[in-house]
Scaffold this motif. Structure first.
Motif, PDB file in Angstrom:
ATOM      1  N   LEU A  12       0.848  -1.185   0.000  1.00 51.88           N
ATOM      2  CA  LEU A  12       0.000   0.000   0.000  1.00 51.88           C
ATOM      3  C   LEU A  12       0.885   1.237   0.000  1.00 51.88           C
ATOM      4  O   LEU A  12       1.856   1.319   0.759  1.00 51.88           O
ATOM      5  CB  LEU A  12      -0.905  -0.005   1.234  1.00 51.88           C
ATOM      6  CG  LEU A  12      -2.011   1.049   1.307  1.00 51.88           C
ATOM      7  CD1 LEU A  12      -2.950   0.959   0.109  1.00 51.88           C
ATOM      8  CD2 LEU A  12      -2.798   0.894   2.606  1.00 51.88           C
ATOM      9  N   GLY A  13       0.555   2.185  -0.867  1.00 51.64           N
ATOM     10  CA  GLY A  13       1.375   3.382  -0.958  1.00 51.64           C
ATOM     11  C   GLY A  13       0.577   4.581  -1.409  1.00 51.64           C
ATOM     12  O   GLY A  13      -0.649   4.523  -1.560  1.00 51.64           O
ATOM     13  N   GLN A  44       8.624  11.368   3.297  1.00 48.84           N
ATOM     14  CA  GLN A  44       9.294  11.057   4.554  1.00 48.84           C
ATOM     15  C   GLN A  44       8.313  10.470   5.573  1.00 48.84           C
ATOM     16  O   GLN A  44       8.618   9.470   6.235  1.00 48.84           O
ATOM     17  CB  GLN A  44       9.942  12.324   5.111  1.00 48.84           C
ATOM     18  CG  GLN A  44      10.832  12.088   6.321  1.00 48.84           C
ATOM     19  CD  GLN A  44      11.563  13.350   6.737  1.00 48.84           C
ATOM     20  OE1 GLN A  44      11.147  14.461   6.407  1.00 48.84           O
ATOM     21  NE2 GLN A  44      12.668  13.189   7.455  1.00 48.84           N
ATOM     22  N   LEU A  45       7.134  11.067   5.684  1.00 47.50           N
ATOM     23  CA  LEU A  45       6.152  10.549   6.631  1.00 47.50           C
ATOM     24  C   LEU A  45       5.642   9.174   6.187  1.00 47.50           C
ATOM     25  O   LEU A  45       5.469   8.272   7.023  1.00 47.50           O
ATOM     26  CB  LEU A  45       4.985  11.520   6.791  1.00 47.50           C
ATOM     27  CG  LEU A  45       3.895  11.067   7.772  1.00 47.50           C
ATOM     28  CD1 LEU A  45       4.467  10.876   9.171  1.00 47.50           C
ATOM     29  CD2 LEU A  45       2.729  12.050   7.789  1.00 47.50           C
ATOM     30  N   ALA A  46       5.402   9.009   4.892  1.00 48.22           N
ATOM     31  CA  ALA A  46       4.942   7.715   4.389  1.00 48.22           C
ATOM     32  C   ALA A  46       5.930   6.616   4.763  1.00 48.22           C
ATOM     33  O   ALA A  46       5.541   5.500   5.124  1.00 48.22           O
ATOM     34  CB  ALA A  46       4.749   7.770   2.879  1.00 48.22           C
ATOM     35  N   ASP A  47       7.208   6.907   4.677  1.00 46.68           N
ATOM     36  CA  ASP A  47       8.241   5.957   5.062  1.00 46.68           C
ATOM     37  C   ASP A  47       8.181   5.672   6.563  1.00 46.68           C
ATOM     38  O   ASP A  47       8.240   4.523   6.999  1.00 46.68           O
ATOM     39  CB  ASP A  47       9.604   6.530   4.684  1.00 46.68           C
ATOM     40  CG  ASP A  47      10.746   5.573   4.941  1.00 46.68           C
ATOM     41  OD1 ASP A  47      10.704   4.448   4.422  1.00 46.68           O
ATOM     42  OD2 ASP A  47      11.694   5.962   5.658  1.00 46.68           O
ATOM     43  N   GLN A  48       8.022   6.711   7.358  1.00 44.08           N
ATOM     44  CA  GLN A  48       8.036   6.564   8.817  1.00 44.08           C
ATOM     45  C   GLN A  48       6.854   5.745   9.333  1.00 44.08           C
ATOM     46  O   GLN A  48       6.994   5.010  10.315  1.00 44.08           O
ATOM     47  CB  GLN A  48       8.047   7.946   9.474  1.00 44.08           C
ATOM     48  CG  GLN A  48       9.346   8.702   9.290  1.00 44.08           C
ATOM     49  CD  GLN A  48       9.256  10.151   9.728  1.00 44.08           C
ATOM     50  OE1 GLN A  48       8.168  10.649  10.077  1.00 44.08           O
ATOM     51  NE2 GLN A  48      10.370  10.858   9.717  1.00 44.08           N
ATOM     52  N   VAL A  49       5.688   5.865   8.680  1.00 46.74           N
ATOM     53  CA  VAL A  49       4.498   5.159   9.175  1.00 46.74           C
ATOM     54  C   VAL A  49       4.333   3.782   8.537  1.00 46.74           C
ATOM     55  O   VAL A  49       3.333   3.109   8.765  1.00 46.74           O
ATOM     56  CB  VAL A  49       3.216   5.998   8.982  1.00 46.74           C
ATOM     57  CG1 VAL A  49       3.314   7.310   9.746  1.00 46.74           C
ATOM     58  CG2 VAL A  49       2.916   6.237   7.505  1.00 46.74           C
ATOM     59  N   LEU A 330      -1.056  15.138   5.607  1.00 45.22           N
ATOM     60  CA  LEU A 330      -0.175  14.327   6.445  1.00 45.22           C
ATOM     61  C   LEU A 330      -0.967  13.464   7.428  1.00 45.22           C
ATOM     62  O   LEU A 330      -0.579  12.319   7.714  1.00 45.22           O
ATOM     63  CB  LEU A 330       0.808  15.225   7.191  1.00 45.22           C
ATOM     64  CG  LEU A 330       1.818  15.992   6.323  1.00 45.22           C
ATOM     65  CD1 LEU A 330       2.710  16.864   7.196  1.00 45.22           C
ATOM     66  CD2 LEU A 330       2.656  15.059   5.463  1.00 45.22           C
ATOM     67  N   GLU A 331      -2.059  14.000   7.935  1.00 47.48           N
ATOM     68  CA  GLU A 331      -2.912  13.210   8.837  1.00 47.48           C
ATOM     69  C   GLU A 331      -3.439  11.965   8.121  1.00 47.48           C
ATOM     70  O   GLU A 331      -3.498  10.871   8.709  1.00 47.48           O
ATOM     71  CB  GLU A 331      -4.072  14.059   9.359  1.00 47.48           C
ATOM     72  CG  GLU A 331      -3.656  15.113  10.373  1.00 47.48           C
ATOM     73  CD  GLU A 331      -4.795  16.045  10.750  1.00 47.48           C
ATOM     74  OE1 GLU A 331      -5.886  15.944  10.123  1.00 47.48           O
ATOM     75  OE2 GLU A 331      -4.604  16.887  11.651  1.00 47.48           O
ATOM     76  N   LEU A 336      -3.337   6.088   7.055  1.00 42.62           N
ATOM     77  CA  LEU A 336      -3.187   5.027   6.056  1.00 42.62           C
ATOM     78  C   LEU A 336      -2.091   4.046   6.479  1.00 42.62           C
ATOM     79  O   LEU A 336      -2.243   2.827   6.345  1.00 42.62           O
ATOM     80  CB  LEU A 336      -2.865   5.641   4.690  1.00 42.62           C
ATOM     81  CG  LEU A 336      -2.925   4.714   3.485  1.00 42.62           C
ATOM     82  CD1 LEU A 336      -4.339   4.229   3.228  1.00 42.62           C
ATOM     83  CD2 LEU A 336      -2.381   5.434   2.238  1.00 42.62           C
ATOM     84  N   GLY A 337      -0.987   4.583   6.984  1.00 38.16           N
ATOM     85  CA  GLY A 337       0.130   3.727   7.348  1.00 38.16           C
ATOM     86  C   GLY A 337      -0.059   2.980   8.654  1.00 38.16           C
ATOM     87  O   GLY A 337       0.361   1.825   8.771  1.00 38.16           O
ATOM     88  N   THR A 338      -0.692   3.623   9.639  1.00 36.88           N
ATOM     89  CA  THR A 338      -0.770   3.019  10.971  1.00 36.88           C
ATOM     90  C   THR A 338      -2.066   2.263  11.225  1.00 36.88           C
ATOM     91  O   THR A 338      -2.081   1.308  12.008  1.00 36.88           O
ATOM     92  CB  THR A 338      -0.606   4.096  12.054  1.00 36.88           C
ATOM     93  OG1 THR A 338      -1.662   5.073  11.934  1.00 36.88           O
ATOM     94  CG2 THR A 338       0.741   4.798  11.930  1.00 36.88           C
TER      95      THR A 338
END
Length: 350
Positions: A12-13, A44-49, A330-331, A336-338
């Motif tokens: 997922l991206g 950067q945030l997508a990578d972190q989450v 960003l929210e 999406l990531g978490t």
């Protein structure tokens, strides 16, 4: 769903084209510098989450900052550690495959092997006259240039001859990348799906608006063509618009004004874009339609429905289309990531 498809992990991206859209509430128009910096912050945030893929698409107009996706992806490579970095898409028909290879192989080195290419014909055609190509050669350009890109991947030095560029004679094309993935972007054309399947390449389908099942025949033709050509069908991805909010209603209220503004300002070749009413938007957000908008639970349910229909291996969501403010954007990436990705991966694996 083919057994081999089910065995592949689900990814997922997010993707962006870096559109410059006037805010429908404040009337402010972001600068190109602001949008570029926001794009890298999103990666950067997508990578972190924990998201799997970050994509930057290509447009050659003053209302987008994505005319050089490779440069933005190279910047993202230096700010990320794990996430895969892809074009979404590279308009290969109006590019030089040698230069495309050099750029993305360099990104692959910078990122430690995380680069990919999604090669497409281009649903927007402004790049053809810009770089001196005739639209009458639209299909032939793509076929020849994809052949060359794949030949570069397989062989070095390379001797090659075609119609639309100078021949290569024992050409040393560098740097080299071990296994740079090349996907083909398909908008729903049966012929494109069949051609991609015959080549044994992964297929990335775009679904802007319409029913969730819109590309069911496209996926079936792709897999059938792959098997007939002696290939195991490759991964399938879908690229779709969406937004994830705290609640279903909040997601729709947040997304609609920006999505409608983007469709009006940015979704065109030249002149006026597409007008989308709130009722039409709500219809597209319903369970049977393509937009991925709603709460985390709602996105999980619809992503699993996509997987059930297509045997998907990947979904890339264009969050915040139409210049949504960075805070809300960003929210949505964080949710999406978490909240969404771990559940979808677990359910697909099960």
């Amino acid at each position: 769903m083919a057994e081999s498809q089910a065995k592949r992990p689900f990814e997922l991206g997010i993707l962006t084209f870096g559109e410059l859209t006037r805010d429908p509430v404040s009337g402010a128009l972001p600068s190109s510098r602001q949008r570029v910096r926001e794009t890298i912050e999103q990666a950067q945030l997508a990578d972190q989450v924990g998201l799997d893929v970050f994509g930057v698409g290509e447009h050659h107009r003053s209302d987008f900052v994505g005319s050089a996706p490779a440069i933005l992806l190279a910047a993202a490579a230096e700010r990320t550690e794990r996430i895969r970095l892809t074009s979404s898409v590279t308009v290969l028909s109006s590019e030089d495959p040698v230069r495309v290879w050099e750029q993305f192989a360099t990104i692959d080195l910078l990122s430690g092997g995380r680069a990919e290419i999604i090669a497409g014909r281009g649903s927007y055609t402004e790049s053809f006259p810009l770089f001196g190509y005739d639209l009458a050669d639209y299909a032939d350009l793509f076929r020849e240039k994809l052949d060359l890109l794949l030949a570069i991947r397989e062989e070095n030095p390379l001797t090659w001859k075609g119609k639309f560029r100078a021949p290569l004679i024992d050409a040393d094309i560098a740097p080299r990348a071990d296994a740079l993935p090349v996907w083909v972007g398909v908008g729903g054309s049966p012929a494109s799906a069949v051609s991609t399947g015959r080549r044994g390449l992964p297929m990335a389908m775009a679904l802007l608006l319409g029913p969730l099942t819109q590309h069911e025949q496209t996926a079936a033709l792709y897999r059938e063509a792959a098997r007939e050509a002696g290939h195991e069908p490759g991964p399938i991805s879908v690229n779709v618009h969406g937004y994830v909010g705290r609640t279903s209603q909040e997601a729709r209220e947040t997304m609609y004004p920006y999505f409608a503004q983007g469709m009006r300002e940015n979704n065109h070749q030249r002149g006026e874009g597409m007008m989308i009413s709130r009722s039409a938007f709500e219809a597209q957000a319903s369970p049977g339609s393509g937009l991925l908008v709603g709460s985390s639970a709602e996105l999980i349910e619809k992503l699993l429905a996509y997987h059930e229909v297509y045997g998907l291996n990947r979904a890339l969501i264009q969050l915040g289309f139409g210049g949504m403010p960075q805070k809300e954007h960003l929210e949505a990436i964080e949710r999406l990531g978490t909240e969404v990705a771990p559940v979808v991966r677990r359910e697909v694996a099960a």
